[in-house]
Write a protein that holds these residues in place. Sequence first.
Motif, PDB file in Angstrom:
ATOM      1  N   THR A 140      -0.469   4.694  -5.640  1.00  0.00           N
ATOM      2  CA  THR A 140      -0.562   5.296  -4.202  1.00  0.00           C
ATOM      3  C   THR A 140       0.448   4.698  -3.010  1.00  0.00           C
ATOM      4  O   THR A 140       0.681   5.510  -2.038  1.00  0.00           O
ATOM      5  CB  THR A 140      -1.806   3.849  -3.487  1.00  0.00           C
ATOM      6  OG1 THR A 140      -3.213   4.314  -4.500  1.00  0.00           O
ATOM      7  CG2 THR A 140      -2.633   3.598  -2.540  1.00  0.00           C
ATOM      8  N   ARG A 141       1.272   3.946  -2.974  1.00  0.00           N
ATOM      9  CA  ARG A 141       2.764   3.805  -2.640  1.00  0.00           C
ATOM     10  C   ARG A 141       2.966   5.096  -2.584  1.00  0.00           C
ATOM     11  O   ARG A 141       3.329   5.600  -1.271  1.00  0.00           O
ATOM     12  CB  ARG A 141       2.924   3.075  -2.600  1.00  0.00           C
ATOM     13  CG  ARG A 141       4.668   2.454  -1.753  1.00  0.00           C
ATOM     14  CD  ARG A 141       5.643   1.433  -2.482  1.00  0.00           C
ATOM     15  NE  ARG A 141       6.689   0.769  -1.703  1.00  0.00           N
ATOM     16  CZ  ARG A 141       7.478   1.931  -1.227  1.00  0.00           C
ATOM     17  NH1 ARG A 141       7.255   2.991  -2.065  1.00  0.00           N
ATOM     18  NH2 ARG A 141       8.390   1.930  -0.426  1.00  0.00           N
TER      19      ARG A 141
ATOM     20  N   TYR B 217      -2.702  -0.254   2.093  1.00  0.00           N
ATOM     21  CA  TYR B 217      -3.374   0.285   0.842  1.00  0.00           C
ATOM     22  C   TYR B 217      -3.806  -1.050   0.462  1.00  0.00           C
ATOM     23  O   TYR B 217      -3.865  -2.243  -0.051  1.00  0.00           O
ATOM     24  CB  TYR B 217      -3.036   1.379   0.399  1.00  0.00           C
ATOM     25  CG  TYR B 217      -1.067  -0.103  -0.010  1.00  0.00           C
ATOM     26  CD1 TYR B 217      -1.358   0.312  -0.739  1.00  0.00           C
ATOM     27  CD2 TYR B 217       0.071   0.211   0.872  1.00  0.00           C
ATOM     28  CE1 TYR B 217      -0.159  -0.182  -1.731  1.00  0.00           C
ATOM     29  CE2 TYR B 217       1.290   0.242   0.498  1.00  0.00           C
ATOM     30  CZ  TYR B 217       0.740  -0.513  -0.831  1.00  0.00           C
ATOM     31  OH  TYR B 217       2.248  -0.094  -1.405  1.00  0.00           O
TER      32      TYR B 217
ATOM     33  N   THR C 151      -8.975   5.925  -2.846  1.00  0.00           N
ATOM     34  CA  THR C 151      -7.889   6.565  -3.494  1.00  0.00           C
ATOM     35  C   THR C 151      -7.988   6.873  -5.245  1.00  0.00           C
ATOM     36  O   THR C 151      -7.044   7.018  -5.461  1.00  0.00           O
ATOM     37  CB  THR C 151      -6.427   5.043  -3.792  1.00  0.00           C
ATOM     38  OG1 THR C 151      -7.685   3.662  -4.780  1.00  0.00           O
ATOM     39  CG2 THR C 151      -6.507   4.130  -2.697  1.00  0.00           C
TER      40      THR C 151
ATOM     41  N   ILE D  75       1.442   7.193  -0.219  1.00  0.00           N
ATOM     42  CA  ILE D  75       1.000   7.593   1.348  1.00  0.00           C
ATOM     43  C   ILE D  75       2.967   7.861   1.618  1.00  0.00           C
ATOM     44  O   ILE D  75       2.865   8.740   2.648  1.00  0.00           O
ATOM     45  CB  ILE D  75       1.688   5.755   1.458  1.00  0.00           C
ATOM     46  CG1 ILE D  75      -0.034   5.221   1.146  1.00  0.00           C
ATOM     47  CG2 ILE D  75       2.008   5.241   2.517  1.00  0.00           C
ATOM     48  CD1 ILE D  75      -0.355   3.931   0.808  1.00  0.00           C
TER      49      ILE D  75
ATOM     50  N   VAL E  96      -6.720   3.211   0.967  1.00  0.00           N
ATOM     51  CA  VAL E  96      -5.480   3.435   2.394  1.00  0.00           C
ATOM     52  C   VAL E  96      -6.586   3.563   3.667  1.00  0.00           C
ATOM     53  O   VAL E  96      -7.001   4.796   4.028  1.00  0.00           O
ATOM     54  CB  VAL E  96      -4.906   4.506   2.213  1.00  0.00           C
ATOM     55  CG1 VAL E  96      -3.659   4.731   2.968  1.00  0.00           C
ATOM     56  CG2 VAL E  96      -4.191   4.400   0.393  1.00  0.00           C
TER      57      VAL E  96
END
Length: 152
Positions: free
Chosen positions: A58-59, A101, A50, A62, A106
């Motif tokens: 990060t979310r 994650y 990440t 994704i 991830v």
Amino acid sequence: MNLKIFFGATALCLVSAPLLAEPVPLVINDNIKPKSYDRYIKAVHRELDTNGIGLAKTRYAIVQGMLNTKGFAWVFDGEGEGYILARFDYRGDTNVMRIEYNDKYVQLKYHEALGDYQCENIIEDICYKNGRGYYNYVKNLTASIDKQLRQR
């Protein structure tokens, strides 16, 4: 949903167990048979760095990776603490990946599938044996998420 069944003296109870989502460095067990080539397993299930961008970014990376995958986009199918479920439907076959994650990694893990994408040999949510279509489509998702992570 993971369910544990407890048999009591007089009753049957279903208790929902929480899903533990934790990406870990991929270690391929070469003694497992049947098994696809290591390069296919790594292309799908390797951990992605990440780069310390934080959980919110990060979310977001994704989700953006799901939407911008080469070919067909993946559909958001739910989420929990530390994971997102991504679904892909093609010609009557369905594949659902659990994208785990944390602040470091991830990692895509096999969640469930119908039709041609069903894993023939799954160990600790890593699919060791599946068809070429599974590895191609999921590899594209992994690459797309990796690209989004590097852009943040």
